[in-house]
Scaffold this active site. Structure first.
Site, PDB file in Angstrom:
ATOM      1  N   HIS A   1       7.233  17.126  10.365  1.00 20.19           N
ATOM      2  CA  HIS A   1       8.560  16.720   9.904  1.00 20.19           C
ATOM      3  C   HIS A   1       8.668  15.202  10.006  1.00 20.19           C
ATOM      4  O   HIS A   1       8.053  14.601  10.888  1.00 20.19           O
ATOM      5  CB  HIS A   1       9.662  17.383  10.738  1.00 20.19           C
ATOM      6  CG  HIS A   1      11.042  17.162  10.200  1.00 20.19           C
ATOM      7  ND1 HIS A   1      11.437  17.603   8.964  1.00 20.19           N
ATOM      8  CD2 HIS A   1      12.105  16.501  10.732  1.00 20.19           C
ATOM      9  CE1 HIS A   1      12.702  17.253   8.759  1.00 20.19           C
ATOM     10  NE2 HIS A   1      13.120  16.578   9.821  1.00 20.19           N
TER      11      HIS A   1
ATOM     12  N   HIS B   1      16.965  12.522   7.196  1.00 16.11           N
ATOM     13  CA  HIS B   1      15.873  13.451   6.903  1.00 16.11           C
ATOM     14  C   HIS B   1      16.413  14.640   6.131  1.00 16.11           C
ATOM     15  O   HIS B   1      17.617  14.835   6.031  1.00 16.11           O
ATOM     16  CB  HIS B   1      15.205  13.917   8.198  1.00 16.11           C
ATOM     17  CG  HIS B   1      16.123  14.652   9.127  1.00 16.11           C
ATOM     18  ND1 HIS B   1      15.925  15.958   9.492  1.00 16.11           N
ATOM     19  CD2 HIS B   1      17.261  14.264   9.769  1.00 16.11           C
ATOM     20  CE1 HIS B   1      16.887  16.346  10.328  1.00 16.11           C
ATOM     21  NE2 HIS B   1      17.706  15.331  10.512  1.00 16.11           N
TER      22      HIS B   1
ATOM     23  N   CYS C   1      11.204  17.269   3.592  1.00 19.74           N
ATOM     24  CA  CYS C   1      11.325  16.014   4.345  1.00 19.74           C
ATOM     25  C   CYS C   1      10.504  14.877   3.741  1.00 19.74           C
ATOM     26  O   CYS C   1      11.005  13.764   3.576  1.00 19.74           O
ATOM     27  CB  CYS C   1      11.001  16.213   5.821  1.00 19.74           C
ATOM     28  SG  CYS C   1       9.288  16.677   6.182  1.00 19.74           S
TER      29      CYS C   1
END
Length: 168
Positions: free
Chosen positions: A104, A116, A53
């Site tokens: 994340h 993402h 990510c």
């Protein structure tokens, strides 16, 4: 009725296989992201062969001369804090998916969506309102401004070929 259903089915097939963009509005940021949608997840990855990510974010933001820390946790501590209701294109959004703080991150792309690199599906677009992400949302940060932001949201800037004048 049969013709209508057939026409509708044909229309859906044309849209599905036309290779069109994920985004309705094609600004520079959305184009850059669109080019890597589908790239597989790779832990520690920072290239088009695979992204995690934060590596995905680094790859995109490097195109706008914006240097960021390597991890999502450290990225969540820079820039200006932004309320969820005030998100704009290019803001970073952060989630606690591990139960141990920010783990994340993604890039806000408008309309309540973010891009993402998902560990299960690679680079993709998701909704902030998806049950999984809504429960895990932590914060958002604005890390781009000024000329770099103008470049990022530029819609249809001229290429070198477009700016050349033909001489007779």
């Amino acid at each position: 009725m049969k013709k209508f259903v057939l026409s509708l089915f044909s229309f859906v097939l044309v849209i599905a296989f036309s290779g069109g963009s994920v985004f309705a509005s094609q600004n520079d940021l959305n184009k850059a992201i669109d080019e890597v949608v589908g790239t597989p997840y790779k832990w520690g990855g920072t290239t088009t062969s695979g992204f995690d990510c934060s590596g995905f974010i680094l790859y995109i933001f490097n195109q706008y001369e914006t240097k960021l820390p390597r991890t999502s946790s450290s990225q969540s501590k820079i820039g200006e804090k932004v309320e969820k209701d005030d998100l704009r294109l290019g803001d970073l959004v952060f989630f606690n998916t591990s139960g141990k703080g920010v783990s994340h991150a993604g890039i806000y792309v408008g309309d309540g969506q973010f891009a993402h690199s998902s560990s299960s599906k690679g680079v993709r677009i998701s909704k902030l309102s998806d049950k999984y992400y809504a429960k895990r949302y932590v914060t958002a940060r604005r890390v781009v401004s000024g000329e770099n932001y103008a470049d990022m949201i530029n819609e249809g800037h001229e290429s070198e070929d477009d700016s050349q004048v033909l001489e007779e």
